[in-house]
Write a protein that holds these residues in place. Sequence first.
Motif, PDB file in Angstrom:
ATOM      1  N   LEU A  18       0.828  -1.213   0.000  1.00 23.62           N
ATOM      2  CA  LEU A  18       0.000   0.000   0.000  1.00 23.62           C
ATOM      3  C   LEU A  18       0.862   1.262   0.000  1.00 23.62           C
ATOM      4  O   LEU A  18       0.581   2.208  -0.741  1.00 23.62           O
ATOM      5  CB  LEU A  18      -0.943   0.008   1.205  1.00 23.62           C
ATOM      6  N   ASP A  19       1.923   1.276   0.809  1.00 21.76           N
ATOM      7  CA  ASP A  19       2.810   2.444   0.854  1.00 21.76           C
ATOM      8  C   ASP A  19       3.474   2.693  -0.504  1.00 21.76           C
ATOM      9  O   ASP A  19       3.557   3.829  -0.963  1.00 21.76           O
ATOM     10  CB  ASP A  19       3.879   2.269   1.932  1.00 21.76           C
ATOM     11  N   ALA A  20       3.934   1.618  -1.142  1.00 21.23           N
ATOM     12  CA  ALA A  20       4.570   1.759  -2.456  1.00 21.23           C
ATOM     13  C   ALA A  20       3.573   2.294  -3.480  1.00 21.23           C
ATOM     14  O   ALA A  20       3.902   3.178  -4.280  1.00 21.23           O
ATOM     15  CB  ALA A  20       5.140   0.414  -2.910  1.00 21.23           C
ATOM     16  N   LEU A  21       2.354   1.782  -3.440  1.00 22.51           N
ATOM     17  CA  LEU A  21       1.335   2.234  -4.392  1.00 22.51           C
ATOM     18  C   LEU A  21       0.906   3.669  -4.138  1.00 22.51           C
ATOM     19  O   LEU A  21       0.654   4.423  -5.086  1.00 22.51           O
ATOM     20  CB  LEU A  21       0.123   1.299  -4.345  1.00 22.51           C
ATOM     21  N   VAL A  22       0.817   4.068  -2.882  1.00 27.74           N
ATOM     22  CA  VAL A  22       0.440   5.452  -2.555  1.00 27.74           C
ATOM     23  C   VAL A  22       1.510   6.411  -3.062  1.00 27.74           C
ATOM     24  O   VAL A  22       1.192   7.498  -3.565  1.00 27.74           O
ATOM     25  CB  VAL A  22       0.199   5.613  -1.034  1.00 27.74           C
ATOM     26  N   ASP A  23       2.780   6.011  -2.981  1.00 25.93           N
ATOM     27  CA  ASP A  23       3.865   6.854  -3.491  1.00 25.93           C
ATOM     28  C   ASP A  23       3.741   7.085  -4.998  1.00 25.93           C
ATOM     29  O   ASP A  23       4.139   8.127  -5.500  1.00 25.93           O
ATOM     30  CB  ASP A  23       5.232   6.232  -3.188  1.00 25.93           C
ATOM     31  N   ARG A  24       3.227   6.107  -5.715  1.00 22.27           N
ATOM     32  CA  ARG A  24       3.084   6.211  -7.172  1.00 22.27           C
ATOM     33  C   ARG A  24       1.609   6.200  -7.562  1.00 22.27           C
ATOM     34  O   ARG A  24       1.232   5.598  -8.564  1.00 22.27           O
ATOM     35  CB  ARG A  24       3.802   5.035  -7.834  1.00 22.27           C
ATOM     36  N   ASN A  25       0.788   6.853  -6.794  1.00 20.65           N
ATOM     37  CA  ASN A  25      -0.665   6.851  -6.960  1.00 20.65           C
ATOM     38  C   ASN A  25      -1.097   7.248  -8.366  1.00 20.65           C
ATOM     39  O   ASN A  25      -1.975   6.630  -8.950  1.00 20.65           O
ATOM     40  CB  ASN A  25      -1.304   7.777  -5.928  1.00 20.65           C
ATOM     41  N   GLU A  26      -0.519   8.260  -8.921  1.00 19.95           N
ATOM     42  CA  GLU A  26      -0.925   8.783 -10.228  1.00 19.95           C
ATOM     43  C   GLU A  26      -0.659   7.783 -11.353  1.00 19.95           C
ATOM     44  O   GLU A  26      -1.474   7.622 -12.250  1.00 19.95           O
ATOM     45  CB  GLU A  26      -0.167  10.087 -10.523  1.00 19.95           C
ATOM     46  N   ASP A  27       0.498   7.118 -11.301  1.00 24.61           N
ATOM     47  CA  ASP A  27       0.931   6.269 -12.405  1.00 24.61           C
ATOM     48  C   ASP A  27       0.542   4.809 -12.248  1.00 24.61           C
ATOM     49  O   ASP A  27       0.412   4.096 -13.236  1.00 24.61           O
ATOM     50  CB  ASP A  27       2.457   6.342 -12.551  1.00 24.61           C
ATOM     51  N   GLY A  28       0.425   4.339 -11.028  1.00 25.14           N
ATOM     52  CA  GLY A  28       0.222   2.922 -10.784  1.00 25.14           C
ATOM     53  C   GLY A  28       1.551   2.185 -10.915  1.00 25.14           C
ATOM     54  O   GLY A  28       2.576   2.767 -11.280  1.00 25.14           O
ATOM     55  N   MET A  29       1.535   0.912 -10.602  1.00 23.76           N
ATOM     56  CA  MET A  29       2.759   0.111 -10.656  1.00 23.76           C
ATOM     57  C   MET A  29       2.434  -1.275 -11.201  1.00 23.76           C
ATOM     58  O   MET A  29       1.346  -1.794 -10.982  1.00 23.76           O
ATOM     59  CB  MET A  29       3.376  -0.041  -9.261  1.00 23.76           C
ATOM     60  N   THR A  30       3.411  -1.865 -11.874  1.00 25.21           N
ATOM     61  CA  THR A  30       3.279  -3.257 -12.290  1.00 25.21           C
ATOM     62  C   THR A  30       3.697  -4.139 -11.113  1.00 25.21           C
ATOM     63  O   THR A  30       4.288  -3.658 -10.144  1.00 25.21           O
ATOM     64  CB  THR A  30       4.184  -3.569 -13.498  1.00 25.21           C
ATOM     65  N   VAL A  31       3.425  -5.421 -11.220  1.00 33.29           N
ATOM     66  CA  VAL A  31       3.830  -6.352 -10.162  1.00 33.29           C
ATOM     67  C   VAL A  31       5.345  -6.335 -10.006  1.00 33.29           C
ATOM     68  O   VAL A  31       5.860  -6.378  -8.882  1.00 33.29           O
ATOM     69  CB  VAL A  31       3.321  -7.778 -10.459  1.00 33.29           C
ATOM     70  N   PHE A  32       6.072  -6.239 -11.119  1.00 35.67           N
ATOM     71  CA  PHE A  32       7.531  -6.208 -11.047  1.00 35.67           C
ATOM     72  C   PHE A  32       8.030  -4.962 -10.333  1.00 35.67           C
ATOM     73  O   PHE A  32       8.992  -5.015  -9.566  1.00 35.67           O
ATOM     74  CB  PHE A  32       8.142  -6.303 -12.451  1.00 35.67           C
ATOM     75  N   GLU A  33       7.376  -3.815 -10.565  1.00 38.45           N
ATOM     76  CA  GLU A  33       7.765  -2.584  -9.878  1.00 38.45           C
ATOM     77  C   GLU A  33       7.470  -2.684  -8.387  1.00 38.45           C
ATOM     78  O   GLU A  33       8.285  -2.254  -7.556  1.00 38.45           O
ATOM     79  CB  GLU A  33       7.039  -1.386 -10.492  1.00 38.45           C
ATOM     80  N   ILE A  34       6.323  -3.251  -8.052  1.00 39.38           N
ATOM     81  CA  ILE A  34       5.988  -3.427  -6.635  1.00 39.38           C
ATOM     82  C   ILE A  34       7.012  -4.339  -5.985  1.00 39.38           C
ATOM     83  O   ILE A  34       7.494  -4.068  -4.887  1.00 39.38           O
ATOM     84  CB  ILE A  34       4.569  -4.004  -6.471  1.00 39.38           C
ATOM     85  N   ARG A  35       7.366  -5.414  -6.673  1.00 45.78           N
ATOM     86  CA  ARG A  35       8.336  -6.369  -6.120  1.00 45.78           C
ATOM     87  C   ARG A  35       9.684  -5.704  -5.861  1.00 45.78           C
ATOM     88  O   ARG A  35      10.370  -6.042  -4.895  1.00 45.78           O
ATOM     89  CB  ARG A  35       8.499  -7.551  -7.067  1.00 45.78           C
ATOM     90  N   SER A  36      10.069  -4.741  -6.687  1.00 42.44           N
ATOM     91  CA  SER A  36      11.347  -4.058  -6.478  1.00 42.44           C
ATOM     92  C   SER A  36      11.299  -3.089  -5.294  1.00 42.44           C
ATOM     93  O   SER A  36      12.333  -2.715  -4.755  1.00 42.44           O
ATOM     94  CB  SER A  36      11.775  -3.311  -7.744  1.00 42.44           C
ATOM     95  N   HIS A  37      10.090  -2.689  -4.864  1.00 38.01           N
ATOM     96  CA  HIS A  37       9.940  -1.764  -3.737  1.00 38.01           C
ATOM     97  C   HIS A  37       9.613  -2.460  -2.420  1.00 38.01           C
ATOM     98  O   HIS A  37       9.769  -1.866  -1.356  1.00 38.01           O
ATOM     99  CB  HIS A  37       8.845  -0.745  -4.044  1.00 38.01           C
TER     100      HIS A  37
END
Length: 98
Positions: A18-37
């Motif tokens: 949730l914290d990672a997604l809130v940081d990139r709220n406008e753009d969203g993230m792929t599963v790979f991007e979430i995994r890197s965070h």
Amino acid sequence: MKAKREYRNREEVEVAVLDALVDRNEDGMTVFEIRSHVEADIDDLETALANLKEDGLIEASEGDHRTLITPDERVVPDPDEEVEEPSFVDKIIDRLPL
């Protein structure tokens, strides 16, 4: 930026997602991007994403031939809202298994 306080009483991996997604709220993230965070193995990450999706706290959408995950609006804190830091006592109470 972090998810609203009322959504922080969840599993550690779910809060990190949730914290990672809130940081990139406008753009969203792929599963790979979430995994890197988020420092978690893929099975724990998959479980966290499933739980968050089931509870309606994240949304997945197709865009540019990839799936983007975004947080639900109720998870994102209002930038104009004053953020209250938890007191020392609040931090101790949060750690106690009550």
